[in-house]
Scaffold this active site. Structure first.
Site, PDB file in Angstrom:
ATOM      1  N   GLU A 201       1.069  -1.367  -0.213  1.00  0.00           N
ATOM      2  CA  GLU A 201       0.180   0.074   0.268  1.00  0.00           C
ATOM      3  C   GLU A 201       0.837   0.915   0.562  1.00  0.00           C
ATOM      4  OE1 GLU A 201      -2.400   0.787   3.237  1.00  0.00           O
ATOM      5  OE2 GLU A 201      -3.470   1.651   2.684  1.00  0.00           O
ATOM      6  N   LYS A 243      -2.097  -1.281  -3.361  1.00  0.00           N
ATOM      7  CA  LYS A 243      -3.324  -1.347  -2.487  1.00  0.00           C
ATOM      8  C   LYS A 243      -3.274   0.920  -2.879  1.00  0.00           C
ATOM      9  CE  LYS A 243      -6.068  -0.519   1.538  1.00  0.00           C
ATOM     10  NZ  LYS A 243      -6.387  -1.018   2.877  1.00  0.00           N
TER      11      LYS A 243
HETATM   12  P1  13P Z   1      -9.378   4.151   3.854  1.00  0.00           P
HETATM   13  O1  13P Z   1     -10.163   3.484   3.079  1.00  0.00           O
HETATM   14  O2  13P Z   1      -9.906   4.743   5.647  1.00  0.00           O
HETATM   15  O3  13P Z   1      -8.686   4.767   3.627  1.00  0.00           O
HETATM   16  O4  13P Z   1      -8.478   2.909   4.848  1.00  0.00           O
HETATM   17  C1  13P Z   1      -7.644   2.012   3.978  1.00  0.00           C
HETATM   18  C2  13P Z   1      -6.734   1.359   4.870  1.00  0.00           C
HETATM   19  O5  13P Z   1      -6.289   0.452   4.948  1.00  0.00           O
HETATM   20  C3  13P Z   1      -5.392   2.386   5.040  1.00  0.00           C
HETATM   21  O6  13P Z   1      -4.516   2.112   5.240  1.00  0.00           O
END
Ligand code: 13P
Length: 366
Positions: A201, A243
């Site tokens: 991510e 992500k």
């Molecule tokens: P949000 O969808 O609230 O951005 O969170 C996703 C997430 O896992 C952030 O690390």
């Protein structure tokens, strides 16, 4: 089992064919997990807020910030009727993976009973990046292999590591991008060795007044460095889920973008920066309203259905949970309506994955 532990201890003396066999067993497990996470129109639920983040969210809606309220809230989520119809995997936090329902069923077991694969956030948050004032580096690599082995035993089959990249007139620096993407790649390699699918991510934050073009350029650059680093660390791209953020103007940018523009910019950026070997892209919501996050995902499917090399899905936290948390408010008598809202939002995201979401579907909860 005996045979496997013997082989692990005597790895150096193992015939090549046996090592190959064990490696491919692990790869098969990783690929099975990836396929299950991305299947159909289901998506991922991030319920892995760290203690400070969940306390901040609770404070905003007037819920007491105690471990018992964290537990009760996570129980509300994992016992939501029908959740397994919408959600393929749920990301837990270290505190949560050891917790159980009031009736004594571990959350991990409850999730598995409903066909949801348990995952775990394994980064340990961010700290200031030395040499780069104002920028952050995500920490948690020390001891990670041991923690992954423990989480595997507890039932986690996928993991998440979040890097944050901020935009302003002088950020992000090359040093910040490179340090964070290197850490993501090292994490991903360790996960795969442990039989755990890594979600990588690299979040480019929405805070600021930057344009959508700036978000596009920074995100593309971040992805290029990320995939370069994943390649350098021998990460199997077939067993990774990306992500990313969607491509959006900063929250205080005077010129906001319409839904079609965001959908097109996001998919164009991904096509230019994400290898086709990656099986899935699962968006974070990043502070968008739940309605907009769903509408953006839907618009991508409407325009590009059948034309993309990877599955496009969701891994939302706030965009699924926030309305439910606001209804719950920490009161037992609100659990049912909060669960209905949680299910409602998740099922709208399923509709978005099919390209069948329309804003009038929101009316159920007006
Ligand atoms: P949000 O969808 O609230 O951005 O969170 C996703 C997430 O896992 C952030 O690390």
């Amino acid at each position: 089992m005996l045979c496997l532990s013997y082989l692990t201890k005597t790895w150096g003396r193992c015939p090549r064919s046996l090592i190959g066999g064990i490696k491919s067993m692990k790869n098969k497990e990783l690929l099975n997990t990836v396929n299950a996470l991305l299947a159909g129109d289901k998506g991922l639920l991030a319920m892995d807020e760290s203690t400070s983040t969940i306390n901040k969210r609770f404070e905003e809606v007037g819920i007491p910030q105690t471990v018992e309220y964290h537990r009760a809230y996570r129980e509300l989520i994992v016992t939501t009727p029908g959740l397994g119809k919408c959600i393929s995997g749920a990301i837990l936090y270290d505190e949560t993976i050891y917790q159980a329902t009031k009736a004594g069923v571990l959350f991990v077991d409850k999730l598995k009973q409903t066909g949801i694969i348990p995952g775990i956030k394994v980064d340990e948050g961010t700290t200031g990046l030395a040499g780069f004032p104002g920028e952050k580096i995500t920490v948690g690599l020390d001891g990670l292999s041991q923690r992954l082995a423990k989480y595997y035993q507890l039932g986690a089959r996928f993991a998440k590591w979040r890097a944050v990249i901020a935009i302003n007139a002088v950020m992000p620096s090359r040093g910040c991008i490179e340090a964070n993407m290197h850490a993501l790649a090292r994490y991903a390699a360790m996960c795969q060795k442990a039989g755990i699918v890594p979600i990588v991510e690299p979040e480019v934050l929405m805070d600021g007044s930057h344009s959508i073009k700036k978000c596009f350029d920074v995100t593309q650059k971040v992805h290029h460095v990320l995939f370069d680093q994943l390649f350098a660390q021998n990460v199997n791209l077939h067993a990774v889920i990306l992500k990313p953020n969607m491509i959006l103007p900063g929250l205080s940018c005077p010129r906001q973008a319409d839904i079609a523009t965001v959908a097109e910019a996001t998919v164009t950026c991904l096509l230019q920066s994400v290898p086709a070997a990656v099986p899935g892209v699962a968006f974070l919501s990043g502070g968008q309203s739940p309605e907009l996050a769903t509408a953006h995902l839907n618009a991508m499917h409407v325009k590009y259905k059948g034309k993309l090399p990877w599955a496009l899905t969701f891994s939302f936290a706030r965009a699924i949970q926030q309305p439910a948390m606001e209804l719950w408010k920490g009161n037992d008598e609100n659990v049912k309506v909060a669960q209905e809202m949680l299910y409602h939002r998740a099922s709208l995201d399923n509709a978005a994955r099919r390209g069948q979401y329309t804003p009038d579907m929101e009316k159920k909860f007006d």
